[in-house]
Motif scaffolding. Structure first.
Motif, mmCIF file in Angstrom:
data_model
loop_
_atom_site.group_PDB
_atom_site.id
_atom_site.type_symbol
_atom_site.label_atom_id
_atom_site.label_comp_id
_atom_site.label_asym_id
_atom_site.label_seq_id
_atom_site.Cartn_x
_atom_site.Cartn_y
_atom_site.Cartn_z
ATOM 1 N N UNK A 66 9.443 62.386 51.386
ATOM 2 C CA UNK A 66 8.782 62.793 52.622
ATOM 3 C C UNK A 66 7.274 62.687 52.432
ATOM 4 N N UNK A 67 6.555 62.377 53.518
ATOM 5 C CA UNK A 67 5.102 62.336 53.470
ATOM 6 C C UNK A 67 4.580 63.753 53.305
ATOM 7 N N UNK A 68 3.582 63.914 52.453
ATOM 8 C CA UNK A 68 3.020 65.228 52.202
ATOM 9 C C UNK A 68 2.361 65.784 53.475
ATOM 10 N N UNK A 69 2.645 67.069 53.743
ATOM 11 C CA UNK A 69 2.080 67.775 54.914
ATOM 12 C C UNK A 69 2.351 67.000 56.195
ATOM 13 N N UNK A 70 3.584 66.501 56.323
ATOM 14 C CA UNK A 70 3.925 65.696 57.503
ATOM 15 C C UNK A 70 3.874 66.524 58.784
ATOM 16 N N UNK A 71 4.204 67.842 58.707
ATOM 17 C CA UNK A 71 4.215 68.658 59.908
ATOM 18 C C UNK A 71 2.809 68.890 60.466
ATOM 19 N N UNK A 72 1.775 68.634 59.630
ATOM 20 C CA UNK A 72 0.395 68.811 60.096
ATOM 21 C C UNK A 72 -0.304 67.467 60.348
ATOM 22 N N UNK A 73 0.415 66.387 60.222
ATOM 23 C CA UNK A 73 -0.180 65.053 60.406
ATOM 24 C C UNK A 73 -0.460 64.808 61.893
ATOM 25 N N UNK A 101 0.115 59.107 62.349
ATOM 26 C CA UNK A 101 1.512 58.692 62.265
ATOM 27 C C UNK A 101 1.689 57.278 62.828
ATOM 28 N N UNK A 102 0.992 56.958 63.884
ATOM 29 C CA UNK A 102 1.121 55.637 64.506
ATOM 30 C C UNK A 102 0.441 54.537 63.691
ATOM 31 N N UNK A 103 -0.431 54.927 62.753
ATOM 32 C CA UNK A 103 -1.102 53.928 61.916
ATOM 33 C C UNK A 103 -0.243 53.492 60.728
ATOM 34 N N UNK A 104 0.900 54.129 60.508
ATOM 35 C CA UNK A 104 1.791 53.743 59.413
ATOM 36 C C UNK A 104 2.411 52.380 59.696
ATOM 37 N N UNK A 152 9.372 60.035 57.280
ATOM 38 C CA UNK A 152 8.009 60.585 57.276
ATOM 39 C C UNK A 152 8.003 62.069 57.673
ATOM 40 N N UNK A 153 8.704 62.396 58.726
ATOM 41 C CA UNK A 153 8.596 63.737 59.300
ATOM 42 C C UNK A 153 9.587 64.736 58.698
ATOM 43 N N UNK A 154 10.835 64.326 58.500
ATOM 44 C CA UNK A 154 11.869 65.261 58.049
ATOM 45 C C UNK A 154 12.299 65.042 56.613
ATOM 46 N N UNK A 155 11.972 63.896 56.076
ATOM 47 C CA UNK A 155 12.415 63.607 54.720
ATOM 48 C C UNK A 155 13.754 62.902 54.720
ATOM 49 N N UNK A 156 14.007 62.189 53.644
ATOM 50 C CA UNK A 156 15.248 61.411 53.553
ATOM 51 C C UNK A 156 15.760 61.471 52.126
ATOM 52 N N UNK A 157 17.046 61.577 51.977
ATOM 53 C CA UNK A 157 17.644 61.692 50.649
ATOM 54 C C UNK A 157 17.502 60.375 49.887
#
Length: 558
Positions: free
Chosen positions: A290-297, A302-305, A269-274
């Motif tokens: 990666x989740x879109x705009x994860x750095x601004x989430x 994040x806890x609701x995922x 979610x936060x850093x992305x994964x290959x």
């Protein structure tokens, strides 16, 4: 110069020097008047020296006692002279470092930098200001710096340190900032360019960083109370805000989830994964999920995922994790694999040794927990190591000088007499340093090492001439001593004065950056003057004592 003295000088002397008759005393020419005036002065000096040497030889015990008392007084006087690693020189440049809370936006830092410029730009000594907001390299976005160029030293009435003090006073009231001001000097230019610590650094070592931070804060308060201390700073400051995600391992296991599964989801979610590579016309492109705009989430979203457990049942993250707000250290420092916090400070208006003494007294009052250590490093530690090595250098120089003289004199006793001229140089060194307010530093020690090789020359002339008069002219001991003093007075004064006059401009400290070299010249000038004057009296007395005996009343007839 040795090769020139042995070859070129004799040749030129034979060609250019001509023996001429003494000028007419009644002549009105300037050269004749100058000749007789200098001759009269030198004759007066020789007459005075002859009487002084005779009185010293008649009272050898009192003469030796006076010389010893002067030497002891010089040792006592050295206790009043401060010390430092290198003398501070006026380089015509001041640096300002501005820090704000970690995470501060670059726009706000830029505003504070503009405000800082506006507060000091009307100072008449400033020629240019180069400002930098935000970090590059070792810096960070919450820092800024000013590089201030000043008028040349001869065109301003104040020193760079005085100007730095005024700049510090003008910028100290900027809200939300911590300002440090450095007068750039040659021996710490690299440190200032890096925005690092000051001339004084105190290391607090220990593995428990919270306790080390508390201890460093106490030390910081004590250091700030010392007179002459400025720009006190901690290497570990308030870090950037962060949210810690803590996994409840028990709940995760009960719900059929592993810690690795939860951390992998958060990483995706936060850093992305290959997710493999995409191949297009022979070129591979990595695919990152990666989740879109994860750095601004927000942390709540994040806890609701949801994360599927081993049975494929989706589990909301907040059921197995908790969050905790805190701050992260922006810098982690270690010395010999041990965590360390550095308390740094600069000095204004006082010398390093005096300030270190006061700081050490303050540190002795602070209880240090078990497992922690407090050590003063920086310029002070470098100074101690350098002084130790230079002292060894002085001892080695004296040993080598003695060995060379012993081989030339073919005697052990005569070089020993000559070596007595070296300690008497300390009288002039300590006196001139005390009068001029100069500190003991590396340059001073280098000057003392040079003195060790210079001051023995005068004693060598006296001892060698006395030996020749006794061996070749069959003179009595006292007669040879007095005649050697009379014959070698002018050459000794000539060599000493020529050296002193040559070093005088450097000793005065003329020109920019001269503060660095002035201590060396002052040490040589003071030591050479005192050693020359005392050597002319004490060395003949010591020679008579070694050759004729101290209590033998008939020594002069030997």
């Amino acid at each position: 110069s040795l090769a020139t003295a042995l070859t070129l000088v004799p040749m030129l002397s034979s060609r250019l020097i001509k023996v001429s008759a003494e000028p007419d005393p009644k002549s009105k020419r300037l050269t004749a008047r100058l000749y007789f005036a200098i001759g009269k002065i030198l004759s007066t000096i020789e007459l005075f020296y002859k009487k002084l040497l005779a009185a010293a030889l008649d009272n050898r015990g009192k003469t030796a006692l006076i010389a010893l008392l002067l030497l002891l007084a010089a040792f006592v006087l050295t206790r009043s002279i401060d010390s430092e690693l290198m003398p501070m020189s006026d380089e015509g440049e001041v640096r300002v470092s501005l820090d704000m809370v970690a995470g501060t936006k670059l726009e706000l830092v830029d505003q504070k930098m503009l405000e800082a410029e506006s507060r000091i730009k009307d100072m008449p000594e400033i020629t240019s200001i180069v400002a930098s907001a935000g970090g590059g390299g070792w810096g960070s976005s919450n820092t800024g710096s000013l590089r201030i160029s000043l008028l040349s030293k001869s065109d301003r009435a104040r020193s760079d340190q005085q100007i730095a003090d005024e700049i510090r006073a003008r910028l100290g009231a900027i809200p939300g900032t911590r300002v440090r001001v450095f007068a750039v000097s040659n021996n710490r230019l690299t440190r200032v360019m890096g925005g690092g610590g000051g001339r004084i650094e105190i290391q607090v070592r220990g593995h428990e960083m919270d306790e080390a931070y508390r201890l460093a804060g106490i030390i910081m308060q004590h250091v700030e109370s010392v007179d002459g201390i400025t720009d006190v700073n901690l290497s570990r400051t308030a870090g950037a805000p962060e949210d810690l995600v803590i996994i409840d391992r028990v709940k995760a296991a009960e719900l059929g989830m592993s810690v690795q599964q939860i951390s992998a989801t958060l990483e995706t979610v936060l850093s992305g994964r290959s997710a493999g590579d995409y191949l297009d016309h022979g070129k591979e492109y990595p695919i990152m999920v990666q989740v879109k705009d994860a750095d601004q989430m927000p942390i709540k979203e994040l806890l609701d995922l949801s994360v599927s457990n081993s049975d494929g049942v989706p589990i909301v993250l907040r059921n197995v994790v908790s969050t905790q707000s805190g701050e992260s250290s922006t810098v982690i420092e270690r010395v010999n694999q041990e965590r360390m916090i550095d308390v740094s400070a600069n000095i204004s208006g006082r010398n390093l040794s005096a300030v270190i003494g006061d700081i050490q007294n303050r540190l002795d009052e602070i209880p240090v927990p078990i497992g922690f250590s407090v050590e003063i490093v920086g310029d002070y530690k470098e100074q101690q190591e350098s002084f130790r090595e230079l002292f060894i250098g002085i001892i080695l120089a004296l040993v080598l000088i003695y060995m060379v003289m012993a081989s030339q004199f073919e005697s052990i006793r005569d070089p020993f007499i000559v070596m007595f001229s070296v300690p008497f140089a300390l009288i002039g060194v300590s006196l001139i340093l005390f009068i001029t307010g100069t500190t003991f530093n590396i340059q001073t020690y280098i000057g003392i090492i040079m003195l060790a090789g210079i001051v023995v020359n005068n004693a060598i002339l006296l001892v060698n001439t006395t030996n020749q008069l006794r061996e070749h002219d069959n003179m009595k001991l006292r007669e040879a001593i007095e005649e050697a003093g009379r014959r070698r007075l002018r050459p000794i004064l000539m060599t000493a004065l020529s050296t002193v006059l040559g070093l005088l401009p450097m000793a005065i400290g003329m020109g920019e950056g001269s503060e660095t070299q002035a201590p060396l010249a002052r040490a040589v000038v003071g030591g050479l003057l005192s050693s020359t004057l005392i050597t002319l009296v004490v060395i003949p007395v010591l020679y008579s004592a070694f050759e004729g005996g101290l209590r033998d009343k008939s020594w002069s007839e030997k």
